[in-house]
Design an enzyme around this catalytic site. Structure first.
Site, mmCIF file in Angstrom:
data_model
loop_
_atom_site.group_PDB
_atom_site.id
_atom_site.type_symbol
_atom_site.label_atom_id
_atom_site.label_comp_id
_atom_site.label_asym_id
_atom_site.label_seq_id
_atom_site.Cartn_x
_atom_site.Cartn_y
_atom_site.Cartn_z
ATOM 1 N N SER A 178 0.872 -1.171 0.000
ATOM 2 C CA SER A 178 0.000 0.000 0.000
ATOM 3 C C SER A 178 0.907 1.218 0.000
ATOM 4 C CB SER A 178 -0.877 0.009 1.262
ATOM 5 O OG SER A 178 -1.461 1.283 1.473
ATOM 6 N N TYR A 213 -2.714 -0.581 10.376
ATOM 7 C CA TYR A 213 -2.589 -0.848 8.938
ATOM 8 C C TYR A 213 -1.247 -0.330 8.423
ATOM 9 C CZ TYR A 213 -3.871 -0.995 3.978
ATOM 10 O OH TYR A 213 -3.906 -1.255 2.631
#
Length: 276
Positions: free
Chosen positions: A168, A181
């Site tokens: 990501s 995350y």
């Protein structure tokens, strides 16, 4: 084992004299088998589809139903096996059993896509240990132990392979109210590089794809806030959010003989977000 990318012919590539037409397609995945986690929706489904259409047999893993996806792929002539699997904090024993099952039901995988992921949003001060551990477990522990099992199998069979970790842009920045995350994706970036260093000499390449903001279920909260959606879009030089199928090409490239000299590399598919 002969390291991937050495010699005059590797995978689907071949040494050709100047001016001769290409005899093979280096992006073809015919004869390959790709195991994709979290293949039931979003980015995982898009990646699995792209790999299948490039010629690979697909082994799709997800906790959600996959029968419709199997039917869809097979309608396009893609061989597909499916398995319902809870991938949260996978144990080494469970990971080994998945690879064993794959080899017992057909050709074993030589491409692994660690895509399954989870996000818990909220301020760091109110993030519970349960939420923290659930995100770290699925996003970081599971890819590591599945990569171990995958690589042990290939080394045992003296075969090369490719691991693709779906990262990501939060592997490079902290994000907003996504501490677990961001930590998991930073960690997976480190694991990608560490495994590449160790396993590339044995023919196992490890690379990553870092998607930017894509229109998936995980980003629904951002897109439902018009002001935030527009503010985020304005930072993207391409001028729009991405579609899940737009990471498929990067996955095919990293899985194929076209990228045999790449390991420890991350391709950012982010509309230019990180360059801003």
């Amino acid at each position: 084992m002969k390291p991937a990318g050495t010699g005059s012919a590797t995978g689907n590539t071949a040494t050709l004299a100047a001016g001769q037409p290409l005899a093979t397609n280096p992006f073809s995945l015919h004869g390959k088998t790709a195991l994709v986690t979290g293949a039931g929706r979003g980015l995982g489904r898009a990646v699995a589809t792209a790999l299948g259409l490039a010629g690979a047999e697909v082994i799709a893993l997800d906790l959600s139903p996959l029968n419709d996806f199997k039917d869809e792929l097979e309608a396009h002539g893609v061989k597909c096996r499916i398995r319902s699997q809870n991938l949260a904090a996978l144990s080494p024993e469970q990971a080994a059993e998945i690879i064993t099952w794959a080899k017992e039901t057909g050709r074993g995988p030589d491409i692994l896509v660690n895509n399954a992921g989870l996000i818990r949003r909220g301020p760091a001060l109110t993030t519970t240990l349960e939420d923290w551990e659930s995100v770290i477990g699925l996003n970081l522990t599971t890819p590591f132990v599945l990569s171990q099992a995958f690589t042990r199998s290939l080394l045992g069979d003296d075969q090369p392979g490719s691991i693709i970790n779906i990262l990501s842009i939060n592997a490079f920045q902290g994000g907003v109210e996504v501490p677990s995350y961001a930590a998991s994706k930073h960690g997976l970036l480190g694991v990608t590089r560490a495994l590449a260093n160790e396993w590339a000499p044995h023919g196992i390449r490890v690379n990553g794809i870092a998607p930017g903001y894509m229109e998936t279920e995980l980003t629904a909260a951002h897109r439902e806030d018009p002001a935030r959606y527009q503010a985020m879009r304005s930072r993207m030089p391409i001028g729009r959010w991405g579609q899940p199928d737009e990471i498929g090409g990067a996955a095919v490239y990293l899985a194929s003989a076209a990228s045999t000299y790449l390991s420890g590399t991350v391709i950012n598919v982010d509309g230019g977000w990180l360059s801003r």
